[in-house]
Motif scaffolding. Sequence first.
Motif, PDB file in Angstrom:
ATOM      1  N   TYR A  37       0.859  -1.175   0.000  1.00 47.14           N
ATOM      2  CA  TYR A  37       0.000   0.000   0.000  1.00 47.14           C
ATOM      3  C   TYR A  37       0.899   1.230   0.000  1.00 47.14           C
ATOM      4  CZ  TYR A  37      -4.096  -2.841   1.291  1.00 47.14           C
ATOM      5  OH  TYR A  37      -5.122  -3.757   1.300  1.00 47.14           O
ATOM      6  N   GLN A  39       0.735   5.725   0.866  1.00 49.26           N
ATOM      7  CA  GLN A  39      -0.018   6.881   1.327  1.00 49.26           C
ATOM      8  C   GLN A  39       0.788   8.136   1.050  1.00 49.26           C
ATOM      9  OE1 GLN A  39      -1.351   6.744   5.421  1.00 49.26           O
ATOM     10  NE2 GLN A  39      -2.959   8.225   5.001  1.00 49.26           N
ATOM     11  N   ARG A  45      -4.640   6.033   2.329  1.00 51.49           N
ATOM     12  CA  ARG A  45      -3.807   4.896   1.963  1.00 51.49           C
ATOM     13  C   ARG A  45      -4.512   4.114   0.853  1.00 51.49           C
ATOM     14  NH1 ARG A  45      -1.109   1.273   6.657  1.00 51.49           N
ATOM     15  NH2 ARG A  45      -0.649   3.421   7.293  1.00 51.49           N
ATOM     16  N   GLU A  46      -3.736   3.710  -0.160  1.00 54.31           N
ATOM     17  CA  GLU A  46      -4.319   2.986  -1.278  1.00 54.31           C
ATOM     18  C   GLU A  46      -3.528   1.721  -1.585  1.00 54.31           C
ATOM     19  OE1 GLU A  46      -4.120   5.128  -4.975  1.00 54.31           O
ATOM     20  OE2 GLU A  46      -1.963   5.491  -4.826  1.00 54.31           O
ATOM     21  N   LEU A  47      -4.232   0.722  -2.095  1.00 55.55           N
ATOM     22  CA  LEU A  47      -3.585  -0.513  -2.506  1.00 55.55           C
ATOM     23  C   LEU A  47      -2.792  -0.277  -3.777  1.00 55.55           C
ATOM     24  CD1 LEU A  47      -3.231  -3.630  -2.227  1.00 55.55           C
ATOM     25  CD2 LEU A  47      -5.258  -3.842  -3.678  1.00 55.55           C
ATOM     26  N   TYR A  93       5.411   3.871   1.528  1.00 53.47           N
ATOM     27  CA  TYR A  93       4.956   2.558   1.084  1.00 53.47           C
ATOM     28  C   TYR A  93       4.932   1.596   2.270  1.00 53.47           C
ATOM     29  CZ  TYR A  93       5.081   3.984  -3.769  1.00 53.47           C
ATOM     30  OH  TYR A  93       4.816   4.611  -4.969  1.00 53.47           O
ATOM     31  N   ASN A  96       1.977  -5.185   3.757  1.00 58.65           N
ATOM     32  CA  ASN A  96       0.889  -5.843   4.484  1.00 58.65           C
ATOM     33  C   ASN A  96       0.951  -7.341   4.215  1.00 58.65           C
ATOM     34  OD1 ASN A  96      -2.073  -7.021   3.764  1.00 58.65           O
ATOM     35  ND2 ASN A  96      -2.138  -5.819   5.652  1.00 58.65           N
ATOM     36  N   TRP A 111       1.227  -5.169   9.519  1.00 60.20           N
ATOM     37  CA  TRP A 111       1.720  -4.049   8.733  1.00 60.20           C
ATOM     38  C   TRP A 111       3.171  -3.730   9.101  1.00 60.20           C
ATOM     39  CZ3 TRP A 111      -1.179  -1.638   4.968  1.00 60.20           C
ATOM     40  CH2 TRP A 111      -2.548  -1.947   4.946  1.00 60.20           C
TER      41      TRP A 111
END
Length: 121
Positions: A37, A39, A45-47, A93, A96, A111
């Motif tokens: 992920y 941010q 936060r994005e995949l 980055y 996960n 995480w």
Amino acid sequence: QVQLVESGGGLVQPGGSRRLSCAASGTIFSIFDMAWYRQAPGKQRELVAAITTGSTTNYADSVKGRFTISKDTAKNTAYLQMNSLKPEDTAVYYCNMRLRPRFGVPIRDYWGQGTQVTVSS
């Protein structure tokens, strides 16, 4: 106790490449999905990319064709190869992993602490 440690972040020029690594350590019974992920400042936060137990991969549209996720199951490590980097890839980055730490314990998400990638000339 499970820990995820990312490495490989830093400053890179536009058009350059970088490889991120994420190593899981501690008591681990089995790892299922792995993902990266990111941010950026002021954004959610994005995949970025994900890889399943069966090595099926999934990518955000913004990174398709430029980023590649892979894993080394024996080393409990995930990788993110980033090519043709753009300033808009600048972000923290995060790694996960969805895993079961011990037999009989529920699967949960873990995480990493995050690694900064800055794309700038």
